[in-house]
Write a protein that holds these residues in place. Sequence first.
Motif, PDB file in Angstrom:
ATOM      1  N   GLU A 115     -30.966  25.981 -35.404  1.00 25.39           N
ATOM      2  CA  GLU A 115     -30.569  24.672 -34.882  1.00 25.39           C
ATOM      3  C   GLU A 115     -30.282  23.661 -35.983  1.00 25.39           C
ATOM      4  O   GLU A 115     -29.973  22.498 -35.705  1.00 25.39           O
ATOM      5  CB  GLU A 115     -31.670  24.136 -33.970  1.00 25.39           C
ATOM      6  CG  GLU A 115     -31.894  24.978 -32.723  1.00 25.39           C
ATOM      7  CD  GLU A 115     -33.114  24.534 -31.930  1.00 25.39           C
ATOM      8  OE1 GLU A 115     -33.673  23.464 -32.269  1.00 25.39           O
ATOM      9  OE2 GLU A 115     -33.501  25.246 -30.994  1.00 25.39           O
ATOM     10  N   GLY A 116     -30.371  24.074 -37.243  1.00 23.23           N
ATOM     11  CA  GLY A 116     -30.069  23.191 -38.360  1.00 23.23           C
ATOM     12  C   GLY A 116     -31.083  22.080 -38.561  1.00 23.23           C
ATOM     13  O   GLY A 116     -30.733  21.006 -39.068  1.00 23.23           O
ATOM     14  N   LYS A 117     -32.329  22.334 -38.193  1.00 27.84           N
ATOM     15  CA  LYS A 117     -33.345  21.290 -38.292  1.00 27.84           C
ATOM     16  C   LYS A 117     -33.931  21.183 -39.699  1.00 27.84           C
ATOM     17  O   LYS A 117     -33.704  22.037 -40.558  1.00 27.84           O
ATOM     18  CB  LYS A 117     -34.457  21.533 -37.267  1.00 27.84           C
ATOM     19  CG  LYS A 117     -34.015  21.287 -35.832  1.00 27.84           C
ATOM     20  CD  LYS A 117     -35.178  21.375 -34.862  1.00 27.84           C
ATOM     21  CE  LYS A 117     -34.739  21.013 -33.455  1.00 27.84           C
ATOM     22  NZ  LYS A 117     -35.872  21.073 -32.492  1.00 27.84           N
ATOM     23  N   VAL A 118     -34.706  20.113 -39.889  1.00 28.97           N
ATOM     24  CA  VAL A 118     -35.327  19.812 -41.176  1.00 28.97           C
ATOM     25  C   VAL A 118     -36.819  19.603 -40.956  1.00 28.97           C
ATOM     26  O   VAL A 118     -37.228  18.960 -39.978  1.00 28.97           O
ATOM     27  CB  VAL A 118     -34.713  18.541 -41.807  1.00 28.97           C
ATOM     28  CG1 VAL A 118     -35.411  18.191 -43.111  1.00 28.97           C
ATOM     29  CG2 VAL A 118     -33.220  18.734 -42.031  1.00 28.97           C
ATOM     30  N   LEU A 119     -37.634  20.152 -41.856  1.00 30.84           N
ATOM     31  CA  LEU A 119     -39.077  19.930 -41.801  1.00 30.84           C
ATOM     32  C   LEU A 119     -39.390  18.655 -42.572  1.00 30.84           C
ATOM     33  O   LEU A 119     -39.057  18.540 -43.748  1.00 30.84           O
ATOM     34  CB  LEU A 119     -39.825  21.114 -42.413  1.00 30.84           C
ATOM     35  CG  LEU A 119     -41.352  21.148 -42.199  1.00 30.84           C
ATOM     36  CD1 LEU A 119     -41.684  21.410 -40.728  1.00 30.84           C
ATOM     37  CD2 LEU A 119     -41.989  22.217 -43.079  1.00 30.84           C
ATOM     38  N   VAL A 120     -40.010  17.679 -41.894  1.00 27.04           N
ATOM     39  CA  VAL A 120     -40.298  16.382 -42.522  1.00 27.04           C
ATOM     40  C   VAL A 120     -41.797  16.148 -42.536  1.00 27.04           C
ATOM     41  O   VAL A 120     -42.532  16.605 -41.658  1.00 27.04           O
ATOM     42  CB  VAL A 120     -39.587  15.223 -41.789  1.00 27.04           C
ATOM     43  CG1 VAL A 120     -38.087  15.374 -41.887  1.00 27.04           C
ATOM     44  CG2 VAL A 120     -40.026  15.147 -40.328  1.00 27.04           C
ATOM     45  N   GLU A 121     -42.231  15.404 -43.538  1.00 29.39           N
ATOM     46  CA  GLU A 121     -43.647  15.101 -43.679  1.00 29.39           C
ATOM     47  C   GLU A 121     -44.009  13.877 -42.852  1.00 29.39           C
ATOM     48  O   GLU A 121     -43.364  12.825 -42.953  1.00 29.39           O
ATOM     49  CB  GLU A 121     -43.979  14.846 -45.152  1.00 29.39           C
ATOM     50  CG  GLU A 121     -45.454  14.601 -45.408  1.00 29.39           C
ATOM     51  CD  GLU A 121     -45.730  14.273 -46.866  1.00 29.39           C
ATOM     52  OE1 GLU A 121     -46.709  14.790 -47.405  1.00 29.39           O
ATOM     53  OE2 GLU A 121     -44.952  13.488 -47.448  1.00 29.39           O
ATOM     54  N   ASP A 122     -45.035  14.020 -42.023  1.00 31.96           N
ATOM     55  CA  ASP A 122     -45.541  12.892 -41.253  1.00 31.96           C
ATOM     56  C   ASP A 122     -46.322  11.981 -42.185  1.00 31.96           C
ATOM     57  O   ASP A 122     -47.170  12.443 -42.956  1.00 31.96           O
ATOM     58  CB  ASP A 122     -46.444  13.412 -40.126  1.00 31.96           C
ATOM     59  CG  ASP A 122     -46.757  12.330 -39.098  1.00 31.96           C
ATOM     60  OD1 ASP A 122     -46.651  11.145 -39.440  1.00 31.96           O
ATOM     61  OD2 ASP A 122     -47.105  12.689 -37.962  1.00 31.96           O
ATOM     62  N   ASN A 123     -46.069  10.695 -42.141  1.00 28.00           N
ATOM     63  CA  ASN A 123     -46.729   9.760 -43.051  1.00 28.00           C
ATOM     64  C   ASN A 123     -48.209   9.576 -42.772  1.00 28.00           C
ATOM     65  O   ASN A 123     -48.964   9.167 -43.645  1.00 28.00           O
ATOM     66  CB  ASN A 123     -46.042   8.389 -42.989  1.00 28.00           C
ATOM     67  CG  ASN A 123     -44.650   8.434 -43.577  1.00 28.00           C
ATOM     68  OD1 ASN A 123     -44.419   9.158 -44.540  1.00 28.00           O
ATOM     69  ND2 ASN A 123     -43.718   7.690 -43.007  1.00 28.00           N
TER      70      ASN A 123
END
Length: 336
Positions: free
Chosen positions: A137-145
């Motif tokens: 799906e072309g997603k990105v893993l992002v860090e939760d603040n």
Amino acid sequence: MYGSENNRDDSERTAFRRAEKKYKLYYDNNASSKNKKKKQPKPVDLTEVLDFRAILECYLRNGALPPGVIVLHDNFTSPVFSLQNRPGFYFIPGALTIEKQCSLIKESLTDFPQPPNRTNHNAIYGPIQDVFGAAKEGKVLVEDNSPIPSSETGADIDNGDCKEWKFATQKEASLRKCKSVSASALLRKLRWSTLGLQFDWSKRNYDMSLPHNKIPEPLCELAKQLAKSALPAGVEFRPEAAIVNYFGLGDTLGGHLDDMEADWSKPIVSLSLGCKAIFLLGGKSREDTPLAMFLRSGDVVLMAGDARECFHVSRFFLTTRNWFHQCRRGSSNLHR
């Protein structure tokens, strides 16, 4: 692993290391820097490599076998070969059908890396759900603040900064000022996952306290059937732990022993899926010259008895991707 040997000439290397170097993937660097074509692999002399597929074809055609190779008449779909000078080593060429290979490859990407199974990404990102689906799906893993509450950090969460990572769309990720990595990059960098009882790579043993699911029953049954060739009649094989290694072009495992179990009386069952490779089977010392053999998708290797004490390694350089399963003995025989 061999960093101290980098500056030695071949006469100072062990016999096993010389064989590793012989079959290593090297690229031709003579091409002009202006030439944007990909570097071409240098040719490798494969004349001494055992080819069990060719041996099988010859055996089925006229019953002939090369010196030192023995055939076992087993009830499995393909004859099982062994080697006179490597007792306990068994090779089953083409043991898995194309349909079974495709099914296992799909599971290797979609199901096996799912928590509570652990992967090489756990140490940085903690448990990651459905990296294959996110990559599609072309997603990105992002860090939760916001940090994860201490009550939620357990043995199954390894990320040192205790931050939670979540998949987001490219648009969502662009609006957040935080660390991120694409799901496709995570998939490319996937190197191993564990099934069943979880292996702790830092302590080099099986950690019974880590959450885990049982190995999928179809894979267990397959391993049981394959292991019969390496076991006395009536002895049951009960796999409870497995390691799935994911190899890219030129990847390799260093020469090693699979010696983490307290009881070596049961075999290791290794299934090869994906790319063609060179498998090196040495002796009980690195000074023993190893045998080289082709390892193709659908081939199965069993290592039991004395063969459990033999150094071995796979060099995956002939195509682009490989999935390698190692189904191991049950918990009663694992190091604690």
